[in-house]
Design an enzyme around this catalytic site. Structure first.
Site, PDB file in Angstrom:
ATOM      1  N   LYS A 120       0.741  -1.302   0.035  1.00 24.87           N
ATOM      2  CA  LYS A 120       0.025   0.052  -0.029  1.00 24.87           C
ATOM      3  C   LYS A 120       1.114   1.283  -0.067  1.00 24.87           C
ATOM      4  O   LYS A 120       0.622   2.316  -0.833  1.00 24.87           O
ATOM      5  CB  LYS A 120      -0.753   0.004   1.285  1.00 24.87           C
ATOM      6  CG  LYS A 120      -1.858   1.138   1.297  1.00 24.87           C
ATOM      7  CD  LYS A 120      -2.897   1.103   2.276  1.00 24.87           C
ATOM      8  CE  LYS A 120      -2.227   0.831   3.708  1.00 24.87           C
ATOM      9  NZ  LYS A 120      -2.476   2.053   4.698  1.00 24.87           N
ATOM     10  N   ASP A 138      -6.454   1.292   0.837  1.00 22.63           N
ATOM     11  CA  ASP A 138      -6.601   1.441   2.552  1.00 22.63           C
ATOM     12  C   ASP A 138      -8.070   1.022   2.827  1.00 22.63           C
ATOM     13  O   ASP A 138      -8.709   0.692   1.867  1.00 22.63           O
ATOM     14  CB  ASP A 138      -6.095   2.904   2.729  1.00 22.63           C
ATOM     15  CG  ASP A 138      -7.310   3.814   2.608  1.00 22.63           C
ATOM     16  OD1 ASP A 138      -8.090   3.725   1.834  1.00 22.63           O
ATOM     17  OD2 ASP A 138      -7.061   4.999   3.192  1.00 22.63           O
TER      18      ASP A 138
END
Ligand code: SF4
Length: 211
Positions: A120, A138
């Site tokens: 991420k 997220d």
């Protein structure tokens, strides 16, 4: 969700915010990298409060390394997981100096080898610092993608792959920020603000509350 609806959603989000950006404070890729490492399980506001004090003192790998783990902790102790984050950032600074001439690398592999940097974080850096059309998933993007139906998936990676595949080229670079901001301020976790939602007409969430 069909392609027409998906395009309509992105077009509306773009119309409302043509140049979306992260809410983290930074002026170069290194500052962004440190801020994104700090932002794991923490709010951008709490990260900005800490980095607004840290960066005037130390905003290069050398300067943060010179602070040491404990020196860095004194700036970030209001942020969750500050102990492990401090250690990871110090190790990352050491690797940047030793292996990358103190410059943040621009490939996913090199980024993911830095302590504290997962998929991420690498996606955020590639997208926001280097303008690549990656989409970091997220908690907000995971929720918004599944609720709306824009890209459903059981895991963040599944959602990411579907978003990358299904998001039209013209929207892909900014999709990350549009979806994250939409999730943060409108399609909230506990109670989505469907009555104020600009994309309600295309959202496929069964429990959406029609005004
Ligand atoms: S209509 Fe409601 S559930 Fe759908 S995107 Fe908007 S806020 Fe989220």
């Amino acid at each position: 969700m069909n392609a027409t609806k998906r395009t309509a959603i992105y077009a509306r989000l773009r119309e409302l915010d043509p140049s979306p950006d992260t809410e983290l404070h930074y002026v170069n890729p290194f500052e962004l990298l440190v801020a994104v490492i700090l932002s794991a399980q923490a709010t951008d506001i709490s990260v900005n409060k800490a980095t607004d004090k840290l960066y005037p003192v130390a905003n290069t790998p050398e300067k943060i390394l010179a602070l040491g783990v404990n020196g860095l902790k004194s700036y970030i102790r209001t942020i969750g997981l500050f102990n492990s984050k401090s250690e990871n950032i110090i190790k990352t600074c050491r690797i940047l100096i030793d292996e990358h001439n103190s410059v943040v690398p621009q490939t996913r592999d090199e980024l993911e080898r830095l302590p504290g940097v997962g998929r991420k974080t690498a996606n955020v850096i590639l997208n926001t610092a280097f303008g690549e059309p990656t989409i970091a998933v997220d908690t907000h993007i995971f929720r918004v993608s599944n609720r709306t139906g824009i890209a459903k998936g059981k895991t963040p990676l599944e959602v990411e792959k579907r978003l990358v595949r299904l998001t039209p080229d013209e929207f892909r670079k900014d999709a990350h920020h549009w979806l994250i901001l939409h999730g943060r301020y409108v399609c909230k976790a506990r109670k989505p603000l469907c009555g104020e939602c600009p994309i309600i007409e295309w959202c496929e969430y069964k429990q959406k509350e029609l005004p």
